[in-house]
Design a protein around this motif. Sequence first.
Motif, PDB file in Angstrom:
ATOM      1  N   THR A  13       0.805  -1.217   0.000  1.00 33.60           N
ATOM      2  CA  THR A  13       0.000   0.000   0.000  1.00 33.60           C
ATOM      3  C   THR A  13       0.841   1.272   0.000  1.00 33.60           C
ATOM      4  N   ASP A  14       2.087   1.162   0.521  1.00 30.03           N
ATOM      5  CA  ASP A  14       2.873   2.380   0.696  1.00 30.03           C
ATOM      6  C   ASP A  14       4.376   2.158   0.575  1.00 30.03           C
ATOM      7  N   LEU A  28      -0.599  -1.801  -4.659  1.00 30.96           N
ATOM      8  CA  LEU A  28      -1.752  -0.905  -4.771  1.00 30.96           C
ATOM      9  C   LEU A  28      -1.359   0.282  -5.641  1.00 30.96           C
ATOM     10  N   TRP A  32      -4.922   4.772  -5.826  1.00 31.33           N
ATOM     11  CA  TRP A  32      -5.678   4.159  -4.744  1.00 31.33           C
ATOM     12  C   TRP A  32      -5.038   4.429  -3.390  1.00 31.33           C
ATOM     13  N   ARG A  33      -3.721   4.612  -3.356  1.00 33.21           N
ATOM     14  CA  ARG A  33      -3.042   4.839  -2.078  1.00 33.21           C
ATOM     15  C   ARG A  33      -3.565   6.105  -1.402  1.00 33.21           C
ATOM     16  N   ARG A  37      -6.098   5.567   1.855  1.00 31.24           N
ATOM     17  CA  ARG A  37      -5.341   5.741   3.087  1.00 31.24           C
ATOM     18  C   ARG A  37      -6.109   6.577   4.117  1.00 31.24           C
ATOM     19  N   CYS A  48     -11.575  -0.845  -4.348  1.00 27.79           N
ATOM     20  CA  CYS A  48     -10.181  -1.175  -4.071  1.00 27.79           C
ATOM     21  C   CYS A  48     -10.047  -2.646  -3.708  1.00 27.79           C
ATOM     22  N   MET A  67       0.184  -5.426   5.200  1.00 29.02           N
ATOM     23  CA  MET A  67      -0.412  -4.368   4.385  1.00 29.02           C
ATOM     24  C   MET A  67      -0.002  -2.959   4.768  1.00 29.02           C
ATOM     25  N   PHE A  72      -4.067   1.890   6.838  1.00 27.65           N
ATOM     26  CA  PHE A  72      -4.826   1.013   5.942  1.00 27.65           C
ATOM     27  C   PHE A  72      -5.509  -0.124   6.697  1.00 27.65           C
ATOM     28  N   LEU A  75      -8.635  -2.123   5.621  1.00 28.27           N
ATOM     29  CA  LEU A  75      -8.614  -3.200   4.621  1.00 28.27           C
ATOM     30  C   LEU A  75      -8.786  -4.572   5.270  1.00 28.27           C
ATOM     31  N   THR A 249      -0.459  -5.116  10.187  1.00 27.93           N
ATOM     32  CA  THR A 249      -0.315  -3.750   9.713  1.00 27.93           C
ATOM     33  C   THR A 249       0.453  -2.961  10.766  1.00 27.93           C
TER      34      THR A 249
END
Length: 302
Positions: A13-14, A28, A32-33, A37, A48, A67, A72, A75, A249
């Motif tokens: 994601t990042d 991702l 979408w990030r 976020r 997403c 993730m 995030f 998710l 996460t």
Amino acid sequence: MNACARPPVVLDTDGAVGPLPGERRVVLPPSWREAVRFGCGLARLRGCAAGLQAHMPPFAEHGTVFMGSGDFHHLSWPLIERCIAARGHTADKPLRVVVLDNHPDNMRFPWGVHCGSWVRRVAMLPQVAHVHVAGITSGDIGAGHAWEHHLGALRAGRLTYWSVGVDTRWAGWFGLGRAFRNFEDGDALVRALCDTLAAAPHATYLSIDKDAFAPDVAHTNWDQGVLRAEHAEAVAAALRGNLAGSDVTGEVSVWRYRTAWKRWLSAADGQDTGRSDAELPAWQAQQAALNLRLLRALDGAS
């Protein structure tokens, strides 16, 4: 790591999750990030999740999902729904959910869902028997924030907060005392949680937000709790043979929001994700080592 272990998935994601052995990495897209976020509308989250699902291996062929930043954590909701669908859980054969987190993630968010409100959505699922959020030291569950909580799942006996050192006497005034369990320290909390989990074997999804750990265990983007790595290992061990799925996460990452309202919301929650600290490489190395340790523990419990 056991050669028979199911490989982990990295939902990138990042860019904060370092390499993991045997990983399957799903990136991702940049658009979408920013959109997902911290928080987003429900339709955007569904879009997403559908895109990620199309690129992930079948549920039975992978292990823990990593993730990125705790920004995030919402998710986890579609990931838990994916677990439910893959394993055929129903109201008669429900899934239990355990979340290690420094925050309740059951707060009000009128614009859809965000990293601090997703637990309510999961607790409402008919295929979920109960959600335990454990490791909370945040004042979010204190009297000053009582009005911000969704009380329905707490009142219905579908959600329990496990905390350390927080004054939660207000819960008794609303008849919610049984949903709040407070302890003197992390050791006492984890012992009681493990006893509860082991006493009632049940298919369980485990979600770990590393802000539940003390800062010397893993530095994150959020205010942090008091748990140690061995506490997470103990919880995983208590679930051995009953771990249906898991995610992790809470990476530390740098991100400057393009949208002013997200910058405002993030700052209001005490974040400054736009500032790059000189210690960031050391923090990320610390995170990478912890990820390997958590992966071993979760793999051993599967």
